[in-house]
Design an enzyme around this catalytic site. Sequence first.
Site, PDB file in Angstrom:
ATOM      1  N   ARG A 113      91.824  57.988 106.428  1.00 51.28           N
ATOM      2  CA  ARG A 113      93.061  57.319 106.026  1.00 51.28           C
ATOM      3  C   ARG A 113      94.101  58.383 105.687  1.00 51.28           C
ATOM      4  O   ARG A 113      93.764  59.473 105.242  1.00 51.28           O
ATOM      5  CB  ARG A 113      92.796  56.447 104.791  1.00 51.28           C
ATOM      6  CG  ARG A 113      94.044  55.964 104.079  1.00 51.28           C
ATOM      7  CD  ARG A 113      93.705  55.206 102.802  1.00 51.28           C
ATOM      8  NE  ARG A 113      94.913  54.863 102.062  1.00 51.28           N
ATOM      9  CZ  ARG A 113      95.715  53.855 102.339  1.00 51.28           C
ATOM     10  NH1 ARG A 113      95.435  53.065 103.351  1.00 51.28           N
ATOM     11  NH2 ARG A 113      96.795  53.617 101.614  1.00 51.28           N
ATOM     12  N   SER A 173      93.352  50.293 103.786  1.00 55.94           N
ATOM     13  CA  SER A 173      93.093  50.313 105.226  1.00 55.94           C
ATOM     14  C   SER A 173      92.579  51.692 105.622  1.00 55.94           C
ATOM     15  O   SER A 173      93.258  52.697 105.427  1.00 55.94           O
ATOM     16  CB  SER A 173      94.370  49.986 106.006  1.00 55.94           C
ATOM     17  OG  SER A 173      94.719  48.634 105.855  1.00 55.94           O
ATOM     18  N   GLU A 183      89.702  49.290 112.297  1.00 60.70           N
ATOM     19  CA  GLU A 183      90.000  49.233 110.867  1.00 60.70           C
ATOM     20  C   GLU A 183      88.815  48.742 110.046  1.00 60.70           C
ATOM     21  O   GLU A 183      88.115  47.802 110.413  1.00 60.70           O
ATOM     22  CB  GLU A 183      91.205  48.311 110.631  1.00 60.70           C
ATOM     23  CG  GLU A 183      91.642  48.221 109.187  1.00 60.70           C
ATOM     24  CD  GLU A 183      92.940  47.451 109.035  1.00 60.70           C
ATOM     25  OE1 GLU A 183      93.459  47.390 107.907  1.00 60.70           O
ATOM     26  OE2 GLU A 183      93.442  46.905 110.040  1.00 60.70           O
TER      27      GLU A 183
END
Length: 682
Positions: A478, A503, A576
């Site tokens: 991330r 996320s 994701e």
Amino acid sequence: MELITELFDEDTTLPITNLYPKKKIPQIFSVHVDDAIEQPGFRLCTYTSGGDTNRDLKMGDKMMHIVPFTLTAKGSIAKLKGLGPSPINYINSVFTVAMQTMRQYKIDACMLRILKSKTAGQARQIQVIADRLIRSRSGGRYVLLKELWDYDKKYAYILIHRKNVSLEDIPGVPEISTELFTKVESKVGDVYINKDTGAQVTKNEAIAASIAQENDKRSDQAVIVKVKISRRAIAQSQSLESSRFETPMFQKFEASAAELNKPADAPLISDSNELTVISTSGFALENALSSVTAGMAFREASIIPEDKESIINAEIKNKALERLRKESITSIKTLETIASIVDDTLEKYKGAWFERNINKHSHLNQDAANELVQNSWNAIKTKIIRRELRGYALTAGWSLHPIVENKDSSKYTPAQKRGIREYVGSGYVDINNALLGLYNPDERTSILTASDIEKAIDNLDSAFKNGERLPKGITLYRSQRMLPSIYEAMVKNRVFYFRNFVSTSLYPNIFGTWMTDSSIGVLPDEKRLSVSIDKTDEGLVNSSDNLVGIGWVITGADKVNVVLPGGSLAPSNEMEVILPRGLMVKVNKITDASYNDGTVKTNNKLIQAEVMTTEELTESVIYDGDHLMETGELVTMTGDIEDRVDFASFVSSNVKQKVESSLGIIASCIDIANMPYKFVQG
């Protein structure tokens, strides 16, 4: 003073965090002042005698004291150092909480004592502002004891009391001192004579002097000793932006965040075995390594002749295959190894390249020519390593794509699916802004309404409770842009708190495929330091970007329930994995990833972090305040036993990870420039 009073906006309150949310009556808070590393705070308490003996507020108490303090970047409480750039806004925020507490718990009187030297010369303005606030917000039910304002040269006192209750009748307010005054009966009632001056004073003046006499002897240190605070709350307070909107929705979800971070109780994802097998597949590794075409990059940079291109490619591939068997194709170790091999190969050809290029600068003296050519070499090397890691990361990550694309999402209810779709679609900005305190209900610039946002978060929370679990050994990636002040607090505290849903991606999207290029950060230290900008790893770099670019490498996600949308719920190309809101991670390693490739100067950091569950956090600790203020060392109070707290292990973990010295190369390849915002927001 009138000008300051008129300019003051009584609706300007600063973000406040309850540092011990387990208490029935909230009573220890931090106040977020701008972007300072150290923040002022305050404790609400009461005294059980005329001395320093203090205790927490309880139901039925009628007198409350406000004691200011400083919350340090390391999460400890110290004597007040200052109120920040706006003491008046601090006072506004403190008395907003104080008034709410007094009304809710039927407290008759409240007093703040603060050193005048800590008010930036605004002691009187602070008292005037407090008076205005009480008059405007209490509806005439409370008043200030103004006779106390000028009693003391050292302290500024503010005492509020219920208008229809006599001060001398309030438990906790001292009786009029017989040392200071003589009571005399008269036709108009009792009057008081000052024993030193012989002057007659009013009852309120006598009460004010008696209050000051008692409180002048008290030390803030006695209040700080044995204070209980929540580690989660400290991390929350240090991850704040400089402004937020504490709507009822924000407060609702802030209070429930820890519930989503209990140890995972969901089943493994349906394709758990396939994910593990592909991640460690020799075929997948060989396929991904085919994307490393460093020979072409070497040739294009005039480092080698064309006939050596295929030889270089084969050499790099064979060395990587030999060293990476059974290693996960997307692990940080794999990326580090590839970067190191490319760098070692480059160094073999540096001498000849250097000699050819330095001859082009015969008009310069030797030192100037060497510096010029060395800088050119560093820029070329940086670009090549970034390019090769970008190609490898994309190909390796794509090996996992079929698992995400064919993901079965039938376990989720229709409402849960709706919440997931809203988040992975265009609603994630509104959802996370609400959780971050950045959603302003008075400014409709969002896609979702407030009720839509609240419903979406409730549905997502439900999806996590019905979620799934990743197998062990999976690394997630991330990016994030962070205010320098928040970054510096994280460096000292070694933890970071995500208010929002997090996320992340199964593939290494931080290495040039999207946003923060961290590639240089995985070079061996001795080589990385020759091209990176910050030689201390954890410092800040002067760049055109005033934010710090973070490339997160997150392990331990198997400890909590996650949502892997995929299939029909989310674009599979992003691969994701959503982590729950309220997540805390322990920072294991920070590596400088800044670089200057001749065109761009970055301020990037590669951070390896590990997910922590609520069971791995000791939520509250009693600290020995005397020891802290004498030595600067934090010691917990556990009866007769004192346990030293090491801030490098601020949160406890049973997992000891070996930190490889060669991590440096890869950090510099973080690329944040074009990553989708949901992989950055937070």
